[in-house]
Design a protein around this motif. Structure first.
Motif, short mmCIF file in Angstrom:
data_model
loop_
_atom_site.label_atom_id
_atom_site.label_comp_id
_atom_site.label_asym_id
_atom_site.label_seq_id
_atom_site.Cartn_x
_atom_site.Cartn_y
_atom_site.Cartn_z
N VAL A 1 -44.19 8.40 -25.17
CA VAL A 1 -44.31 6.93 -25.23
C VAL A 1 -43.01 6.21 -24.89
N SER B 1 -43.96 1.63 -19.49
CA SER B 1 -45.32 1.34 -19.92
C SER B 1 -46.11 0.76 -18.74
N ILE C 1 -51.42 -1.96 -21.95
CA ILE C 1 -52.26 -0.78 -22.08
C ILE C 1 -53.72 -1.20 -22.26
N THR D 1 -44.38 0.78 -25.22
CA THR D 1 -45.72 1.26 -25.55
C THR D 1 -46.01 1.29 -27.05
#
Length: 394
Positions: free
Chosen positions: A62, A66, A71, A274
């Motif tokens: 992570v 990102s 997301i 993230t």
């Protein structure tokens, strides 16, 4: 040297800087300043959200780049929020995007859709990025009244008739920062009808949707049938979940505007960290007890400071929503203007507020008071203001 840069020349000196400098100097002298100037939440985010952040950061994958538009799980969580809160159906793939706070989203969309010389309609007073995001992009701003009533609607019709070039976009913000004005669905219905007829985009800032205190629950402009044809709406985790420093916000609505923002953001950032997005997803998807708790907290603070200021002889209207009171400068100080009055209040009462001029020239007869201290400190602020006003009345 900055005078050589065109966009910098269009930005006036930061109005809040004078009060901030005076506040810094007072603290350096050891004075106990009660800072009600910045809308900076003082509460801790929900515990399960913090734990989700900690848990997610331990995963090895992570810590890389990102996704610029956010997301998939977070965009789906936003769509679910709109469905349960406003009964608005959104396509997470094409009608939502995650932003680095609503401020970044507004500024980048302004850059994406604005050509130099475009005319943009902005309430005055309003949150600074509403006008300066477009000014930075090269637009000309036409001010309209800030209150959502017939006067604003009349001003919009005049603006279309008399502006050259014709306006291309309109900003609205209800509940409003700084005025705390609330709009209803009837007003939004007329606004959407007007914008569709005149082919004008609407950018709605709904950052304070969950901070309300009475029976009037702030609606979304996207609740109006056909609004998605011309409107996009910005929301934020900052105030609802006390996550201002996390920098997570959203835009939702018109596909063309979302696509424009998605494209320009793809050149500018790789999205928020993230784990922060995963934790924000947990905030939206889990039980919303925290939201009710934070609403109750701000209501208690609102009641405390309005009662205290009235006792001090300062008649400040009680806001129906947001985390601010929009306070008219007391009559005996009105000629000073908001900057000098704010500096005087800081000097004599050790209370910092935001000068209304920072939100536009039509805000110069007000100051903005943030509900960002606990009730004990708010009572202390009111006592100090009362002593200050009594001393000056003599």
């Amino acid at each position: 040297m900055t005078e050589e840069f065109h966009r910098i020349r269009r930005l006036p000196p930061y109005v809040f800087a004078e009060v901030n400098a005076a506040k810094k100097a007072a603290r350096a002298r050891g004075e106990d300043i009660i800072d009600l100037g910045m809308g900076n939440p003082d509460s801790r985010p929900p515990e399960h959200v913090i734990q989700k952040l900690i848990e997610t950061t331990s995963a090895p994958r992570v810590h890389g780049y990102s996704v610029s538009r956010g997301i998939a799980g977070l965009r789906k969580a936003l769509a679910n929020y709109y469905q349960r809160r406003f009964n608005v159906t959104l396509d997470p793939e094409h009608e939502t995007i995650v932003t680095l706070g609503s401020k970044e989203g507004l500024a980048n969309l302004a850059s994406a859709i604005t050509s130099p010389g475009d005319t943009i309609l902005v309430p005055n007073p309003s949150y600074p990025i509403h006008q300066f995001g477009f000014i930075i992009a090269g637009a000309a701003i036409r001010s309209i009244p800030a209150k959502p009533d017939e006067h604003m609607l009349e001003a919009l019709h005049r603006a279309v008739k008399h502006s050259i070039p014709k306006p291309t976009a309109l900003i609205v913000n209800f509940p409003s920062n700084p005025t705390a004005y609330l709009a209803d669905l009837d007003f939004y219905r007329e606004l959407v009808q007007f914008a569709k007829k005149e082919s004008i985009w609407i950018l709605s800032d709904l950052a304070y949707a969950e901070i309300y205190f009475g029976e009037k629950i702030p609606p979304s402009i996207l609740e109006i049938p056909g609004a998605k044809d011309i409107a996009v709406e910005f929301t934020s985790m900052s105030k609802t979940y006390s996550m201002a420093g996390w920098r997570i916000g959203f835009a939702a609505g018109n596909r063309k505007l979302i696509a424009a923002l998605t494209r320009i953001k793809s050149y500018l950032d790789y999205g928020a960290f993230t784990p922060v997005q995963v934790a924000a997803t947990a905030a939206l998807n889990n039980p919303q007890d925290y939201v009710e708790k934070i609403r109750t907290l701000y209501k208690e603070r609102r009641d405390t400071i309005i009662k205290g200021l009235h006792s001090a002889g300062w008649n400040v209207p009680s806001p129906e929503a947001s985390m601010f009171a929009w306070a008219p400068i007391p009559e005996q100080f009105k000629s000073m203007g908001s900057v000098d009055f704010s500096k005087l209040l800081l000097k004599e009462a050790q209370v910092a507020v935001a000068p209304g001029l920072g939100f536009g020239e039509y805000g110069d007869d007000h100051v903005r008071i943030g509900l960002v201290e606990n009730t004990q400190r708010l009572r202390q602020a009111c006592r100090s203001i009362k002593h200050f006003m009594q001393a000056y009345s003599k």
